[in-house]
Design a protein around this motif. Structure first.
Motif, PDB file in Angstrom:
ATOM      1  N   VAL A 506       0.852  -1.196   0.000  1.00 15.98           N
ATOM      2  CA  VAL A 506       0.000   0.000   0.000  1.00 15.98           C
ATOM      3  C   VAL A 506       0.886   1.244   0.000  1.00 15.98           C
ATOM      4  O   VAL A 506       2.104   1.165   0.182  1.00 15.98           O
ATOM      5  CB  VAL A 506      -0.918   0.050   1.251  1.00 15.98           C
ATOM      6  N   ILE A 507       0.232   2.369  -0.210  1.00 18.57           N
ATOM      7  CA  ILE A 507       0.854   3.666   0.065  1.00 18.57           C
ATOM      8  C   ILE A 507       0.092   4.255   1.245  1.00 18.57           C
ATOM      9  O   ILE A 507      -1.130   4.433   1.174  1.00 18.57           O
ATOM     10  CB  ILE A 507       0.783   4.611  -1.148  1.00 18.57           C
ATOM     11  N   LEU A 508       0.806   4.520   2.335  1.00 16.66           N
ATOM     12  CA  LEU A 508       0.179   5.066   3.540  1.00 16.66           C
ATOM     13  C   LEU A 508       0.447   6.566   3.580  1.00 16.66           C
ATOM     14  O   LEU A 508       1.602   6.998   3.455  1.00 16.66           O
ATOM     15  CB  LEU A 508       0.747   4.383   4.780  1.00 16.66           C
ATOM     16  N   ARG A 509      -0.603   7.349   3.763  1.00 17.34           N
ATOM     17  CA  ARG A 509      -0.473   8.808   3.711  1.00 17.34           C
ATOM     18  C   ARG A 509      -1.037   9.467   4.958  1.00 17.34           C
ATOM     19  O   ARG A 509      -1.994   8.984   5.570  1.00 17.34           O
ATOM     20  CB  ARG A 509      -1.209   9.379   2.503  1.00 17.34           C
ATOM     21  N   ASN A 510      -0.409  10.586   5.278  1.00 17.89           N
ATOM     22  CA  ASN A 510      -0.952  11.517   6.270  1.00 17.89           C
ATOM     23  C   ASN A 510      -0.719  12.913   5.708  1.00 17.89           C
ATOM     24  O   ASN A 510       0.395  13.449   5.796  1.00 17.89           O
ATOM     25  CB  ASN A 510      -0.258  11.358   7.617  1.00 17.89           C
ATOM     26  N   GLY A 511      -1.744  13.485   5.091  1.00 18.61           N
ATOM     27  CA  GLY A 511      -1.580  14.764   4.421  1.00 18.61           C
ATOM     28  C   GLY A 511      -0.670  14.609   3.210  1.00 18.61           C
ATOM     29  O   GLY A 511      -0.888  13.761   2.349  1.00 18.61           O
ATOM     30  N   TYR A 512       0.388  15.447   3.167  1.00 18.26           N
ATOM     31  CA  TYR A 512       1.327  15.387   2.043  1.00 18.26           C
ATOM     32  C   TYR A 512       2.440  14.364   2.271  1.00 18.26           C
ATOM     33  O   TYR A 512       3.254  14.116   1.383  1.00 18.26           O
ATOM     34  CB  TYR A 512       1.944  16.776   1.807  1.00 18.26           C
ATOM     35  N   GLU A 567      -3.766   3.668   0.295  1.00 14.50           N
ATOM     36  CA  GLU A 567      -3.979   3.461  -1.132  1.00 14.50           C
ATOM     37  C   GLU A 567      -3.592   2.027  -1.472  1.00 14.50           C
ATOM     38  O   GLU A 567      -2.430   1.632  -1.337  1.00 14.50           O
ATOM     39  CB  GLU A 567      -3.143   4.435  -1.961  1.00 14.50           C
ATOM     40  N   LEU A 568      -4.561   1.232  -1.877  1.00 20.83           N
ATOM     41  CA  LEU A 568      -4.341  -0.171  -2.214  1.00 20.83           C
ATOM     42  C   LEU A 568      -3.806  -0.248  -3.651  1.00 20.83           C
ATOM     43  O   LEU A 568      -4.578  -0.237  -4.619  1.00 20.83           O
ATOM     44  CB  LEU A 568      -5.640  -0.961  -2.063  1.00 20.83           C
ATOM     45  N   VAL A 569      -2.496  -0.346  -3.780  1.00 22.37           N
ATOM     46  CA  VAL A 569      -1.872  -0.180  -5.093  1.00 22.37           C
ATOM     47  C   VAL A 569      -2.170  -1.338  -6.043  1.00 22.37           C
ATOM     48  O   VAL A 569      -2.081  -1.174  -7.260  1.00 22.37           O
ATOM     49  CB  VAL A 569      -0.346   0.016  -4.940  1.00 22.37           C
ATOM     50  N   THR A 570      -2.497  -2.517  -5.532  1.00 21.25           N
ATOM     51  CA  THR A 570      -2.812  -3.644  -6.412  1.00 21.25           C
ATOM     52  C   THR A 570      -4.320  -3.806  -6.604  1.00 21.25           C
ATOM     53  O   THR A 570      -4.770  -4.770  -7.228  1.00 21.25           O
ATOM     54  CB  THR A 570      -2.235  -4.958  -5.845  1.00 21.25           C
ATOM     55  N   ARG A 571      -5.088  -2.891  -6.052  1.00 21.69           N
ATOM     56  CA  ARG A 571      -6.556  -2.969  -6.154  1.00 21.69           C
ATOM     57  C   ARG A 571      -7.082  -1.693  -6.815  1.00 21.69           C
ATOM     58  O   ARG A 571      -7.885  -0.961  -6.247  1.00 21.69           O
ATOM     59  CB  ARG A 571      -7.187  -3.148  -4.764  1.00 21.69           C
TER      60      ARG A 571
END
Length: 787
Positions: A506-512, A567-571
């Motif tokens: 996944v891509i894990l985000r908090n703001g930018y 963000e589920l990069v493979t989905r």
């Protein structure tokens, strides 16, 4: 007139050779560390850059499940892309004759004719595989060396569920795998992990990838926007299972090389100033006492017509004698040390060549810095000597003003007169005493850093291999499988327990802020792979939400209760907001955990497992290894026991080398500071000590005055050294930690005790060398009144 001062210089060098040598040795350590660190840094960075450039190491990398070849033209058309290379990369299990445990390999496809556009290979021996001959491969050099392979040798590999016999045609190196680390390992294990290269026609036939690729490598133009290229590439690959493109900074091999370069750069910036600072203090101390003793000689020389610049030049020459001796020793020691370090790097980093950088400017830099440090230490003293008027210089120095030493209680009732004499001298020259204490504290700090590093590594090993990752083996599958696959694993010989896990990129985000990582499933019933608190107590897994490691929390600025974007990069890059339920301790990578059922629900494709953690009966390991080599659907196997042994062996060798160097450097600093302090005390108090001998005091009692003062200074230095060591060790451990792994900061009483013991022993031995001079006093000579 110049010749007279030069003859005096030679006499001074012969008379003070021991003190000058002690100062020069400290200076030499600073020069040696600077030459070693800068020389090895340059060697590594120049070799890396040359290898990367000549063999076209890519700038951007991307992995995809399966993309059609027709997509290649669209990728090449991305603005900023100079070259693009498309290939297939798959895992394999190797069966090596004479090796009981299975080895793992990454198999890379190569063009049927010519070389790849990017990530080309350097051929050390043999020829590239012929696409018309099935089973020919090129292998990475370190893997070949570990097994004694040469072109023509054979071994077996389990690829796509079938065992095949492969023939080695070439031994190669690649800029992409300079630091080749296998699954589950923390340091390279060349016997259990290698890189294989196979022609794409043969490769596609084995893995059914004809007309498709699963990896992309891009080289960008000079002014290309890497972020924009990655964004566009992700958009094109997203429908085909792309898991996110990344730059060189996240490429595993390059990340390890960059980390090593950062550590060398830090070493060059931290250690030399310590030695050079101590050396400057010692030069100041030696010259101050020397000029005080030669006060009348300076006045006489000026009366005879010697100018102030001539006097200053004389003492500058004496300082430069120290510099010349120190730099000569430092050049030799730094060169030897640099060559040894370069050879050590060859064991871990695979370059076509790696030699120590003998560039003259490195030595000029080290010599110039050493000279500057010594002259800065001597500048004020030399200025005072040169500006001293002849009439004033020929007068006896102003007598020292004595005063009662009062600490609020009557010292004579507690301490002997000889001890009070020693303490009074410390209070008489407080600045010099303070500088001596700081000088002795430095080796204590240096050793504390070395000792704490060893303790931190031990704590990391204990936390990873005994508290959290307690399995004997970790099996990863070629594809995500249904949980029933655990039943098949449980039937393998020797398997006592199997716990499945899921790992979702996944891509894990908090703001930018964002990080590419994987969410790993966890269950409260798991006993092999556990999530624990700092006391190694297993934590309960919340039914939903993310458990993130301290490193992830610090990097993304997250805390318990915050919402993180996943963000589920493979989905299809679906976005989901998930709460952070806790921040936990983890030392491996950017760890994020989630309840297994919650992760399945988040992904949305039902219950799946990516692999399994396995406990194996030690008495049946051979049978288990044999079964793994024959089992389809196993992409790789990480053997924790062997990984632990390899990691311990590698770290023990490195720590032993580092500890030996730290102890030697600390002993040199201690000897330089204590010996010069004791010699100066002896020259200042020689008449007093001789008078005590005449009055009937024994040699041991007279020595007590000197040794007590040195002992007090050494004792006062210990807590300061501990504090500085704690601070330096924290900086060092923080510098070692990265997104790949985090080292816990551990410094215990044992570290302080061992550091102090080494310094105390070195200090006492140095003081005892001076004590021998007291035993050999010529009382008549010492008690002569100077005219």
């Amino acid at each position: 007139m110049v010749a007279i001062l030069d003859r005096k210089l030679l006499r001074d060098v012969r008379r003070l050779w021991a003190q000058l040598l002690a100062v020069a040795l400290v200076l030499a350590c600073g020069v040696a560390v600077l030459i070693m660190a800068v020389g090895v840094y340059r060697s590594l960075i120049e070799t890396r850059d040359t290898f990367y450039d000549r063999y076209r190491f890519a700038d951007v990398f991307a992995t995809v499940t399966r993309a059609p070849d027709r997509l290649a033209e669209e990728i090449r058309a991305i603005d900023g892309v100079l070259r693009a290379d498309f290939r297939v990369v798959k895992p394999a299990i190797l069966d090596i004759t004479g090796m009981q445990a299975p080895a793992a390999a990454t198999v890379v496809s190569t063009p049927d004719s010519g070389e790849p556009l990017l990530n080309r290979v350097y051929i050390r021996a043999g020829r590239l595989p012929d696409p018309n001959r099935v089973g020919e491969v090129a292998v990475s050099e370190n893997f070949a060396k570990a097994h004694g392979f040469s072109p023509g040798d054979r071994f077996e590999a389990l690829m796509d569920g079938k065992k095949r016999r492969l023939t080695i045609t070439a031994i190669v190196l690649s800029p992409e795998y300079v630091y080749a680390i296998g699954p589950g390992d923390m340091v390279p294990d060349n016997a259990r992990y290698g890189i294989l290269y196979m022609p794409e026609t043969v490769f596609d036939g084995i893995f059914d990838m004809d007309g498709a690729f699963n990896e992309v490598a891009l080289q960008l133009g000079r002014n290309a926007n890497e972020d924009a290229v990655i964004e566009r590439l992700d958009h094109l690959l997203s429908p085909y299972g792309g898991i996110g493109a990344y730059g060189r900074d996240r490429q595993i091999s390059n990340a390890f090389v960059d980390s090593e370069l950062t550590q060398l750069k830090a070493m060059a910036g931290v250690l030399p100033p310590i030695f050079l600072g101590v050396a400057a203090f010692l030069v100041n101390m030696v010259l101050s006492r020397m000029i005080a003793l030669e006060r009348e000689q300076i006045g006489l020389l000026k009366a005879l017509g010697f100018s102030s610049p001539a006097i200053a030049a004389h003492y500058i020459k004496l300082t430069l004698v120290i510099v010349i001796i120190g730099t000569a020793i430092g050049f030799a020691l730094g060169s030897w040390w640099g060559v040894a370090m370069t050879r050590l790097y060859v064991r871990f980093y695979t370059f076509p060549f790696l030699v120590f950088d003998w560039s003259p400017d490195v030595y000029l830099l080290a010599g110039g810095v050493a000279a500057a440090a010594a002259l800065v230490g001597a500048a004020r003293v030399i200025y005072r000597a040169a500006s001293l008027p002849a009439a004033v210089a020929m007068r006896p120095p102003e007598p020292v003003r004595y005063r009662q030493l009062s600490l609020g209680f009557r010292l004579p009732r507690l301490l002997s007169e000889l001890t009070i004499m020693a303490l009074r001298n410390i209070t008489r020259f407080p600045v010099r005493a303070a500088m001596t204490v700081v000088g002795i504290a430095m080796p204590v700090a240096l050793l504390t850093v070395g000792m704490s590093t060893s303790n931190s590594m031990d704590a990391m090993i204990r936390a990873i291999f005994f508290d959290t990752q307690r399995q004997d083996a970790t099996v990863s599958f070629t594809d995500a499988l249904a949980p029933e696959a655990l039943i098949s694993l449980g039937r393998l010989p020797g398997v006592m327990r199997a716990e499945g896990f899921r790992s979702e990129p996944v891509i894990l985000r908090n703001g930018y802020l964002e990080k590419h990582l994987s969410i790993n499933s966890a269950a409260g019933s798991d006993d092999l792979s556990r999530v624990v608190d700092p006391d190694a107590v297993q934590l309960s897994i919340p039914p939903d939400g993310l458990m993130i490691s301290e490193r992830v929390a610090e990097t993304l600025g997250l805390s318990t209760g915050d919402m993180a974007e996943v963000e589920l990069v493979t989905r299809n890059h679906r976005l989901v907001d998930v709460p952070v339920t806790s921040v936990v301790q983890s030392f491996l990578g950017l760890a994020v955990f989630m309840d297994d059922a919650a992760l399945d629900h988040l992904v949305g494709d039902g219950r799946r497992i990516s692999g399994a953690n396995i406990a194996v009966d030690e008495t049946r390991l051979a049978a288990f290894y044999g079964a793994v080599k024959e089992t389809p659907k196993i992409a790789g196997v990480a053997l924790n026991r062997l990984s632990l042994e390899n990691f311990r062996k590698t770290m023990r060798e490195n720590i032993d080398i580092m500890s030996t160097i730290y102890i030697a450097l600390a002993a040199v600093i201690t000897f330089g500071v204590v010996y010069n302090s004791a010699r100066i005390l002896l020259s200042e108090r020689g008449r007093e000590l001789a008078s005590l001998r005449v009055l009937g005091f024994s040699r041991a009692e007279v020595s007590q005055v000197l040794l007590v003062e040195i002992a007090v200074l050494i004792t006062l230095a210990q807590p300061i050294g501990w504090y500085l060591g704690y601070f330096f060790a924290k900086l060092v451990i923080s510098g070692f930690s990265s997104d790949l792994f985090t080292i816990p900061f551990v410094v215990d009483l044992d570290s302080y005790a061992r550091a102090s013991l080494v310094v105390v022993i070195a200090g006492l031995l140095s003081a005892l060398v001076v004590r021998r001079r007291i035993d050999r006093f010529d009382l008549v000579e010492v008690l002569k009144t100077r005219e």
